[in-house]
Motif scaffolding. Structure first.
Motif, PDB file in Angstrom:
ATOM      1  N   GLY A  48     -11.095  -5.056 -11.723  1.00 44.83           N
ATOM      2  CA  GLY A  48     -10.663  -3.999 -10.809  1.00 44.83           C
ATOM      3  C   GLY A  48     -10.947  -2.627 -11.374  1.00 44.83           C
ATOM      4  O   GLY A  48     -11.418  -1.729 -10.671  1.00 44.83           O
TER       5      GLY A  48
ATOM      6  N   THR B 292       1.651   2.237  -3.500  1.00 49.34           N
ATOM      7  CA  THR B 292       0.446   2.721  -4.164  1.00 49.34           C
ATOM      8  C   THR B 292       0.185   4.182  -3.802  1.00 49.34           C
ATOM      9  O   THR B 292      -0.159   4.986  -4.662  1.00 49.34           O
ATOM     10  CB  THR B 292      -0.765   1.860  -3.755  1.00 49.34           C
ATOM     11  OG1 THR B 292      -0.493   0.509  -4.088  1.00 49.34           O
ATOM     12  CG2 THR B 292      -2.017   2.306  -4.463  1.00 49.34           C
TER      13      THR B 292
ATOM     14  N   PHE C 141      -7.443   3.490  -5.502  1.00 46.04           N
ATOM     15  CA  PHE C 141      -7.183   2.516  -4.446  1.00 46.04           C
ATOM     16  C   PHE C 141      -8.087   1.286  -4.552  1.00 46.04           C
ATOM     17  O   PHE C 141      -7.660   0.177  -4.253  1.00 46.04           O
ATOM     18  CB  PHE C 141      -7.280   3.161  -3.066  1.00 46.04           C
ATOM     19  CG  PHE C 141      -6.140   4.106  -2.793  1.00 46.04           C
ATOM     20  CD1 PHE C 141      -4.835   3.647  -2.774  1.00 46.04           C
ATOM     21  CD2 PHE C 141      -6.364   5.449  -2.607  1.00 46.04           C
ATOM     22  CE1 PHE C 141      -3.771   4.506  -2.549  1.00 46.04           C
ATOM     23  CE2 PHE C 141      -5.311   6.323  -2.380  1.00 46.04           C
ATOM     24  CZ  PHE C 141      -4.014   5.846  -2.356  1.00 46.04           C
ATOM     25  N   THR C 142      -9.328   1.485  -4.980  1.00 45.82           N
ATOM     26  CA  THR C 142     -10.212   0.337  -5.173  1.00 45.82           C
ATOM     27  C   THR C 142      -9.669  -0.553  -6.276  1.00 45.82           C
ATOM     28  O   THR C 142      -9.590  -1.772  -6.124  1.00 45.82           O
ATOM     29  CB  THR C 142     -11.642   0.804  -5.515  1.00 45.82           C
ATOM     30  OG1 THR C 142     -12.112   1.622  -4.450  1.00 45.82           O
ATOM     31  CG2 THR C 142     -12.566  -0.379  -5.719  1.00 45.82           C
TER      32      THR C 142
ATOM     33  N   HIS D 168      -6.589  -0.840  -7.318  1.00 46.54           N
ATOM     34  CA  HIS D 168      -5.373  -1.501  -6.846  1.00 46.54           C
ATOM     35  C   HIS D 168      -5.704  -2.676  -5.917  1.00 46.54           C
ATOM     36  O   HIS D 168      -5.170  -3.771  -6.071  1.00 46.54           O
ATOM     37  CB  HIS D 168      -4.476  -0.493  -6.126  1.00 46.54           C
ATOM     38  CG  HIS D 168      -3.308  -1.118  -5.459  1.00 46.54           C
ATOM     39  ND1 HIS D 168      -2.188  -1.533  -6.154  1.00 46.54           N
ATOM     40  CD2 HIS D 168      -3.080  -1.437  -4.168  1.00 46.54           C
ATOM     41  CE1 HIS D 168      -1.324  -2.066  -5.319  1.00 46.54           C
ATOM     42  NE2 HIS D 168      -1.836  -2.018  -4.103  1.00 46.54           N
ATOM     43  N   ASN D 169      -6.589  -2.456  -4.960  1.00 52.66           N
ATOM     44  CA  ASN D 169      -6.899  -3.493  -3.975  1.00 52.66           C
ATOM     45  C   ASN D 169      -7.694  -4.650  -4.570  1.00 52.66           C
ATOM     46  O   ASN D 169      -7.478  -5.802  -4.203  1.00 52.66           O
ATOM     47  CB  ASN D 169      -7.632  -2.894  -2.781  1.00 52.66           C
ATOM     48  CG  ASN D 169      -6.700  -2.038  -1.940  1.00 52.66           C
ATOM     49  OD1 ASN D 169      -5.507  -2.313  -1.845  1.00 52.66           O
ATOM     50  ND2 ASN D 169      -7.234  -0.978  -1.346  1.00 52.66           N
TER      51      ASN D 169
ATOM     52  N   LYS E 268      -5.231  -6.713  -6.609  1.00 51.22           N
ATOM     53  CA  LYS E 268      -4.340  -7.419  -5.682  1.00 51.22           C
ATOM     54  C   LYS E 268      -5.057  -8.618  -5.052  1.00 51.22           C
ATOM     55  O   LYS E 268      -4.502  -9.722  -4.980  1.00 51.22           O
ATOM     56  CB  LYS E 268      -3.869  -6.448  -4.600  1.00 51.22           C
ATOM     57  CG  LYS E 268      -2.779  -6.967  -3.719  1.00 51.22           C
ATOM     58  CD  LYS E 268      -2.327  -5.844  -2.787  1.00 51.22           C
ATOM     59  CE  LYS E 268      -1.379  -6.347  -1.747  1.00 51.22           C
ATOM     60  NZ  LYS E 268      -0.963  -5.278  -0.828  1.00 51.22           N
ATOM     61  N   ALA E 269      -6.301  -8.419  -4.627  1.00 47.51           N
ATOM     62  CA  ALA E 269      -7.061  -9.505  -4.004  1.00 47.51           C
ATOM     63  C   ALA E 269      -7.361 -10.616  -5.009  1.00 47.51           C
ATOM     64  O   ALA E 269      -7.229 -11.807  -4.701  1.00 47.51           O
ATOM     65  CB  ALA E 269      -8.358  -8.964  -3.411  1.00 47.51           C
TER      66      ALA E 269
ATOM     67  N   MET F 140       0.810  -1.209   0.000  1.00 51.13           N
ATOM     68  CA  MET F 140       0.000   0.000   0.000  1.00 51.13           C
ATOM     69  C   MET F 140       0.853   1.273   0.000  1.00 51.13           C
ATOM     70  O   MET F 140       0.474   2.223  -0.679  1.00 51.13           O
ATOM     71  CB  MET F 140      -0.965  -0.037   1.190  1.00 51.13           C
ATOM     72  CG  MET F 140      -1.919   1.106   1.217  1.00 51.13           C
ATOM     73  SD  MET F 140      -3.095   1.018  -0.138  1.00 51.13           S
ATOM     74  CE  MET F 140      -4.540   1.551   0.658  1.00 51.13           C
TER      75      MET F 140
END
Length: 176
Positions: free
Chosen positions: A126, A4, A103-104, A106-107, A110-111, A1
């Motif tokens: 994403g 990011t 950020f959404t 990216h997360n 990643k998830a 994070m």
């Protein structure tokens, strides 16, 4: 994070520099900048005024066509409306929506990568989710932000002039 966050901050910094450069090319009159119509969107007449999306700029940009279309009091009303956007921190809300998207995205990617392994499908999912959340955030707050800006102009004695100015715009975003 943390990486990011650094990347997002760098993007905002680059966007700020670009916008400052663009504002530097515009003529300045009083407290606002004048944009050639072709600068805004291709060519043709653009009847618009806006506040750049970065909170630190606190600038109002008005198209030449809008200046020609409005009388002095109508222009003052539009400028008060735009000042209302600055006062109610509208650029901060838009920047927050961009951050939410970034950020959404990216997360989510990643998830999905952690569960299913990397693929183009995860990048697309994403992107779609981040974009949907960003658009939802902007649309749910935009109505209220426009109302606040309209109220600011009317509270400063420009109610009738603002109504008249907004009636001349082909795509009105104000609520009066």
């Amino acid at each position: 994070m943390p990486l990011t966050l650094v990347i997002f901050a760098a993007l905002i910094n680059l966007l700020s520099r670009y916008m400052l450069g663009a504002l530097g090319r515009f003529d300045k009159r009083g407290g606002y900048y004048i944009a050639e119509d072709s600068t805004a969107r291709g060519s043709g007449k653009i009847l618009n005024a806006c506040v750049p999306i970065l909170p630190a700029l606190n600038a109002v940009v008005v198209s030449k066509s809008l200046l020609q279309a409005l009388g002095d009091r109508e222009l003052e009303a539009v400028l008060k409306h735009e000042e209302g956007h600055i006062g109610s921190r509208c650029p901060l809300f838009v920047t927050t929506a961009l951050a939410a998207f970034y950020f959404t995205y990216h997360n989510v990617v990643k998830a999905l990568d952690a569960y299913l392994g990397p693929s183009v499908l995860h990048l697309s999912a994403g992107l779609a989710l981040g974009l949907a959340l960003g658009v939802l955030y902007i649309n749910t707050t935009l109505w209220g932000l426009e109302r606040k800006a309209d109220h600011y102009a009317t509270a400063n004695g420009y109610s009738e002039e603002l109504k008249k100015a907004l009636s001349r715009l082909p795509e009105r975003s104000g609520l009066l």
